[in-house]
Design a protein around this motif. Structure first.
Motif, PDB file in Angstrom:
ATOM      1  N   PRO B 101       0.836  -1.210   0.000  1.00  0.00           N
ATOM      2  CA  PRO B 101       0.000   0.000   0.000  1.00  0.00           C
ATOM      3  C   PRO B 101       0.864   1.250   0.000  1.00  0.00           C
ATOM      4  O   PRO B 101       1.984   1.229   0.485  1.00  0.00           O
ATOM      5  CB  PRO B 101      -0.785  -0.107   1.302  1.00  0.00           C
ATOM      6  N   PRO B 102       0.367   2.337  -0.546  1.00  0.00           N
ATOM      7  CA  PRO B 102       1.127   3.596  -0.544  1.00  0.00           C
ATOM      8  C   PRO B 102       1.382   4.072   0.876  1.00  0.00           C
ATOM      9  O   PRO B 102       0.531   3.928   1.748  1.00  0.00           O
ATOM     10  CB  PRO B 102       0.217   4.569  -1.302  1.00  0.00           C
ATOM     11  N   THR B 103       2.563   4.639   1.078  1.00  0.00           N
ATOM     12  CA  THR B 103       2.889   5.128   2.417  1.00  0.00           C
ATOM     13  C   THR B 103       2.221   6.482   2.631  1.00  0.00           C
ATOM     14  O   THR B 103       1.964   7.210   1.687  1.00  0.00           O
ATOM     15  CB  THR B 103       4.404   5.320   2.567  1.00  0.00           C
ATOM     16  N   PRO B 104       1.971   6.814   3.891  1.00  0.00           N
ATOM     17  CA  PRO B 104       1.434   8.152   4.151  1.00  0.00           C
ATOM     18  C   PRO B 104       2.465   9.195   3.749  1.00  0.00           C
ATOM     19  O   PRO B 104       3.650   8.926   3.743  1.00  0.00           O
ATOM     20  CB  PRO B 104       1.219   8.174   5.665  1.00  0.00           C
ATOM     21  N   LEU B 111      -3.991  12.985  11.534  1.00  0.00           N
ATOM     22  CA  LEU B 111      -4.584  14.086  12.281  1.00  0.00           C
ATOM     23  C   LEU B 111      -4.567  15.377  11.479  1.00  0.00           C
ATOM     24  O   LEU B 111      -5.445  16.203  11.581  1.00  0.00           O
ATOM     25  CB  LEU B 111      -3.747  14.280  13.546  1.00  0.00           C
ATOM     26  N   HIS B 112      -3.534  15.558  10.681  1.00  0.00           N
ATOM     27  CA  HIS B 112      -3.421  16.818   9.961  1.00  0.00           C
ATOM     28  C   HIS B 112      -3.814  16.681   8.505  1.00  0.00           C
ATOM     29  O   HIS B 112      -3.445  17.498   7.678  1.00  0.00           O
ATOM     30  CB  HIS B 112      -1.996  17.360  10.088  1.00  0.00           C
ATOM     31  N   GLY B 113      -4.542  15.649   8.205  1.00  0.00           N
ATOM     32  CA  GLY B 113      -5.031  15.542   6.843  1.00  0.00           C
ATOM     33  C   GLY B 113      -4.162  14.655   5.980  1.00  0.00           C
ATOM     34  O   GLY B 113      -4.409  14.514   4.794  1.00  0.00           O
ATOM     35  N   GLY B 114      -3.146  14.064   6.573  1.00  0.00           N
ATOM     36  CA  GLY B 114      -2.326  13.135   5.805  1.00  0.00           C
ATOM     37  C   GLY B 114      -3.113  11.848   5.577  1.00  0.00           C
ATOM     38  O   GLY B 114      -4.045  11.527   6.293  1.00  0.00           O
ATOM     39  N   ASP B 115      -2.735  11.124   4.553  1.00  0.00           N
ATOM     40  CA  ASP B 115      -3.544   9.969   4.176  1.00  0.00           C
ATOM     41  C   ASP B 115      -2.965   8.686   4.744  1.00  0.00           C
ATOM     42  O   ASP B 115      -1.755   8.479   4.739  1.00  0.00           O
ATOM     43  CB  ASP B 115      -3.591   9.861   2.648  1.00  0.00           C
ATOM     44  N   GLN B 116      -3.853   7.848   5.188  1.00  0.00           N
ATOM     45  CA  GLN B 116      -3.472   6.514   5.606  1.00  0.00           C
ATOM     46  C   GLN B 116      -3.869   5.558   4.490  1.00  0.00           C
ATOM     47  O   GLN B 116      -4.854   5.797   3.804  1.00  0.00           O
ATOM     48  CB  GLN B 116      -4.238   6.141   6.880  1.00  0.00           C
ATOM     49  N   PRO B 117      -3.095   4.478   4.335  1.00  0.00           N
ATOM     50  CA  PRO B 117      -3.526   3.518   3.313  1.00  0.00           C
ATOM     51  C   PRO B 117      -4.825   2.832   3.724  1.00  0.00           C
ATOM     52  O   PRO B 117      -5.584   2.374   2.884  1.00  0.00           O
ATOM     53  CB  PRO B 117      -2.365   2.527   3.254  1.00  0.00           C
ATOM     54  N   MET B 171      -7.027  11.344  -4.832  1.00  0.00           N
ATOM     55  CA  MET B 171      -7.135  10.911  -6.212  1.00  0.00           C
ATOM     56  C   MET B 171      -5.998  11.478  -7.051  1.00  0.00           C
ATOM     57  O   MET B 171      -5.356  10.776  -7.836  1.00  0.00           O
ATOM     58  CB  MET B 171      -8.451  11.411  -6.777  1.00  0.00           C
ATOM     59  N   ARG B 172      -5.724  12.760  -6.831  1.00  0.00           N
ATOM     60  CA  ARG B 172      -4.658  13.413  -7.595  1.00  0.00           C
ATOM     61  C   ARG B 172      -3.320  12.787  -7.253  1.00  0.00           C
ATOM     62  O   ARG B 172      -2.495  12.512  -8.117  1.00  0.00           O
ATOM     63  CB  ARG B 172      -4.594  14.895  -7.237  1.00  0.00           C
ATOM     64  N   ARG B 173      -3.092  12.558  -5.957  1.00  0.00           N
ATOM     65  CA  ARG B 173      -1.804  12.044  -5.533  1.00  0.00           C
ATOM     66  C   ARG B 173      -1.554  10.662  -6.100  1.00  0.00           C
ATOM     67  O   ARG B 173      -0.442  10.299  -6.448  1.00  0.00           O
ATOM     68  CB  ARG B 173      -1.751  11.998  -4.016  1.00  0.00           C
ATOM     69  N   GLU B 174      -2.602   9.866  -6.164  1.00  0.00           N
ATOM     70  CA  GLU B 174      -2.401   8.495  -6.633  1.00  0.00           C
ATOM     71  C   GLU B 174      -2.621   8.394  -8.129  1.00  0.00           C
ATOM     72  O   GLU B 174      -2.588   7.300  -8.692  1.00  0.00           O
ATOM     73  CB  GLU B 174      -3.319   7.564  -5.850  1.00  0.00           C
ATOM     74  N   GLY B 175      -2.846   9.548  -8.749  1.00  0.00           N
ATOM     75  CA  GLY B 175      -2.964   9.554 -10.209  1.00  0.00           C
ATOM     76  C   GLY B 175      -4.183   8.812 -10.711  1.00  0.00           C
ATOM     77  O   GLY B 175      -4.185   8.267 -11.820  1.00  0.00           O
ATOM     78  N   LEU B 176      -5.237   8.744  -9.894  1.00  0.00           N
ATOM     79  CA  LEU B 176      -6.444   8.021 -10.315  1.00  0.00           C
ATOM     80  C   LEU B 176      -7.291   8.908 -11.214  1.00  0.00           C
ATOM     81  O   LEU B 176      -7.311  10.125 -11.069  1.00  0.00           O
ATOM     82  CB  LEU B 176      -7.253   7.615  -9.077  1.00  0.00           C
ATOM     83  N   ARG B 177      -7.992   8.280 -12.146  1.00  0.00           N
ATOM     84  CA  ARG B 177      -8.906   9.006 -13.017  1.00  0.00           C
ATOM     85  C   ARG B 177     -10.253   8.323 -12.963  1.00  0.00           C
ATOM     86  O   ARG B 177     -10.375   7.206 -12.474  1.00  0.00           O
ATOM     87  CB  ARG B 177      -8.395   9.004 -14.456  1.00  0.00           C
ATOM     88  N   ARG B 178     -11.221   9.036 -13.497  1.00  0.00           N
ATOM     89  CA  ARG B 178     -12.560   8.450 -13.516  1.00  0.00           C
ATOM     90  C   ARG B 178     -12.534   7.208 -14.404  1.00  0.00           C
ATOM     91  O   ARG B 178     -11.892   7.200 -15.453  1.00  0.00           O
ATOM     92  CB  ARG B 178     -13.549   9.470 -14.059  1.00  0.00           C
TER      93      ARG B 178
END
Ligand SMILES: Nc1ncnc2c1ncn2[C@@H]1O[C@H](COP(=O)(O)OP(=O)(O)OP(=O)(O)O)[C@@H](O)[C@H]1O
Ligand SMILES: [Mg+2]
Lengths: 231, 444
Positions: B101-104, B111-117, B171-178
């Protein structure tokens, strides 16, 4: 007969040093009438300064009484004595005791500030300033109003101190060797000033001095020795 | 009068006392600015968190919960304006074949809006959800570009494959698209015939339907939305009436706490079994309590640090005042002779301390208020001069550095300054009070 403005009745003053009682004043009776000048003479250590402090309510007597205008005052509270000191007596000391941070004018004005609140002083500031200026002019320092004590000569400093003592219009001035620190010419000038003011205002003066010639100019001479009045 | 006058003259002739003034000014300034910044920050965070939450959330519902029964229990409460049932699960959302999984993001905890996998997967009814939270606005947020916008109807299956809505930034960070395929990996609890429980891996194939964006990055980064049917089909196929969470909107937002208390009793009655109480009802503030409290906690810590600085500043003042008293005891005698009481005369030195404190408090407070009001301009100025960004506002979705100046806090700061200043100047004043006025009058 009118009562004396200042009177010492059997005043004794002891200092306690370690376990010893040191008698400095051993029963002094002295009265100063209104408008009278009294010279207080005596050897060093006779207790002249101590007597002056007791009479000026700076130092309470160990025994005896101090009277102002016939009223006993030595047993009043600290605050009452301070207020009386302000209204009744002016002090002049050998070492001037001007406040170095203040100008000549401010040093004199300080006497008015001692008992007034900020608000009271503000309302009468013009009048107070005029009175202080007039006094400084009278002692010959009309052109030295804004000088600091460090910018004045010894004689000038003593004149400022005299003006300060007079601002509250006391009935008695207690002067402890006012010329002790001055050369003879300057001293004569200061003494002349003192007598002139005394005559003009009808003040009572109690003058501690070592100078026989100065003492001769007073109405009366009181000699002290070892804590008693000898003549 | 003479006390104030002398105090001012004494101070003006001794520039060293500016040290004390500067100390008090800086500590008052820092207390005003930092606390106002934090208070403004807390206000904004609360607004953002609230904007990403339902007014009240019912959770911890047991497996026998029946939605029709619970809904009528909730509807009996007068303040309830609407409810939306939710299924809530957890899982990893990965593109097929992606592992590990992608790392935070570095330095940014959840807590500050960082993403967890590991994600919260909310199974919702999009229509009901839109009546209760800002869901409709989240999927239509103006920041979402046209090619990432969800297709309508929201969360409908595409070619028979269920869809998922993902936070815009993630979505942007992981380069996902519709239209991208992703796999939700999660687990379900199974009981065999003997009642032994075991975990069973569940993988759900999903299509990315589009992005959503709330004001609260911490929510967006860690939450995805799917249709409730998607989760129910794979995890609770035998329980068509089951819900795990209910989002509630209230008419009167000022009454949330009282409403939550009443709903708590209603929920306990509705799902009660064998005399045991199930279900918990929390307001949005309680549900995010840890997060909100952690920011307030930081403010409290900073307050303590800054108050310590104020005490240090006061000691600076003590040093300069002590020096002054040593010099000026000689004036005590003449002031007493002129009609001051010995104790009153020593108050001059207390007045010195209070004048220093007063100047420090006035300058510090005015400076603090000005800095607070123009904090954004200050930040830009500092960044322009040094390249250092003091407060990364875009992390928190802000336009300006927040600042909320609380008059009561200003009063408290001034009060603290005067108490410390007064205590500290009392020390040299007491020393002066022990000085015999006659000593200086006798000369030497
Ligand atoms: N605080 C004190 N404790 C003990 N003894 C004191 C104290 N103050 C003064 N004395 C003593 O009192 C005596 C009288 O002192 P005082 O200053 O009154 O003398 P004086 O007549 O003014 O002398 P001078 O002409 O030198 O000024 C001195 O012997 C002095 O040592
Ligand atoms: Mg003497």
């Amino acid at each position: 007969m009118s009562s004396p403005v200042l009177q010492a009745v059997a005043v004794k003053k002891h200092y306690r040093l370690a376990k010893h009682e040191i008698p400095v004043l051993r029963g002094i009776d002295l009265s100063v009438q209104a408008g009278e000048t009294v010279a207080l003479l005596g050897a060093s250590g006779a207790g002249k300064s101590t007597l002056l402090h007791v009479l000026g309510l700076l130092d309470p007597p160990t025994a005896g009484e101090v009277h102002f205008d016939g009223q006993r005052v030595d047993n009043l509270t600290i605050g009452q004595r301070a207020a009386l000191r302000h209204r009744h007596v002016g002090f002049v000391f050998q070492f001037y005791h001007l406040i170095p941070e203040l100008t000549a004018l401010q040093n004199v004005l300080l006497a008015r500030m001692m008992t007034t609140s900020v608000w009271q002083f503000w309302r009468q500031r013009k009048q107070a300033k005029a009175a202080a200026t007039a006094l400084l002019e009278q002692v010959g320092l009309g052109d030295r109003l804004r000088h600091r004590p460090s910018e004045l000569s010894g004689g000038e400093r003593q004149r400022v101190a005299i003006a300060r003592a007079l601002l509250a219009e006391p009935k008695v001035v207690l002067a402890d060797e006012p010329t002790g620190n001055l050369d003879s010419t300057t001293a004569r000038g200061v003494v002349d000033l003192i007598f002139e003011i005394q005559r003009q205002r009808g003040l009572a003066f109690l003058l501690v001095t070592h100078d026989e010639r100065l003492a001769q100019r007073c109405h009366r001479i009181v000699r002290m020795q070892d804590g008693v009045v000898v003549s | 009068m003479y006390r104030l006058f002398l105090a001012i003259r004494y101070l003006l002739t001794r520039p060293i006392n500016l040290l004390g003034v500067a100390g008090i000014t800086i500590s008052v300034w820092a207390l005003v600015v930092v606390v106002s910044l934090f208070s403004g920050f807390i206000d904004i965070i609360e607004r953002h968190v609230h904007a990403a939450s339902a007014d009240i959330v019912v959770s911890d519902l047991p497996s026998w919960t029946s939605w029709p029964k619970l809904r009528s229990a909730l509807a009996d409460e007068g303040n309830v304006a609407g409810c939306s049932p939710r299924l809530l699960h957890y899982g990893l959302l990965l593109r097929p074949g992606h592992r590990p999984p992608p790392t935070p993001l570095p330095g940014r905890g959840a807590l500050h809006g960082g993403d967890q996998p590991f994600l919260f997967v909310l199974g919702i009814d999009p229509i009901a959800e839109a009546t209760v939270t800002g869901f409709a606005d989240w999927v239509a947020h103006t920041d979402i570009p046209a090619d990432l916008r969800g297709s309508t109807p929201t969360l409908a299956t595409e070619d028979g494959v269920p869809t998922v809505l993902i936070g815009l930034d993630r979505m942007r960070r992981e380069g996902l698209r519709r239209g991208d395929r992703v796999v939700l990996t999660t687990a379900n609890q199974r009981s065999d015939a003997n009642g032994n429980k075991s975990a069973e891996k569940v993988q759900i194939q999903l299509v990315v339907a589009g992005a959503f964006k709330t004001a609260h990055n911490g929510f967006d980064g860690n939450t995805v939305f799917v249709a409730d049917a998607t989760l129910r089909a794979r995890l609770f196929p035998d329980a068509p009436d089951f819900v795990q969470e209910v989002a509630v909107r209230c008419h009167d937002e000022t009454q949330l706490k009282a409403t939550a208390d009443r709903l708590q009793r209603a929920v306990v009655r509705a799902v009660e079994k064998n005399q045991a109480a199930y279900g918990s009802v929390e307001t949005w503030r309680e549900k995010n309590g840890m997060f909100l409290a952690s920011v307030e906690h930081q403010r409290g810590l900073l307050q303590i640090v800054l108050i310590v600085i104020m005490v240090v500043a006061a000691f600076l003042m003590l040093a300069t005042l002590s020096m002054m008293v040593t010099e000026k005891t000689s004036d005590i005698g003449i002031l007493t002779a002129m009609g001051g009481t010995p104790s009153g005369v020593t108050m001059v030195f207390l007045a010195c301390g209070l004048v220093i404190t007063l100047v420090g408090v006035v300058v510090g407070t005015i400076g603090g208020i000005l800095t607070g009001v123009y904090l954004e301009e200050v930040r830009q100025g500092v960044r322009w001069l040094t390249g250092i960004d003091l407060f990364p506002i875009d992390v928190y979705n802000l336009e300006r550095v927040p600042c909320a100046i609380d008059p009561w806090w200003l009063v408290q700061v001034a009060g603290m300054a005067f108490v410390t200043g007064g205590l500290v100047s009392a020390i040299p004043a007491l020393r002066a009070a022990r000085h015999d006025p006659l000593v200086s009058l006798r000369g030497i």
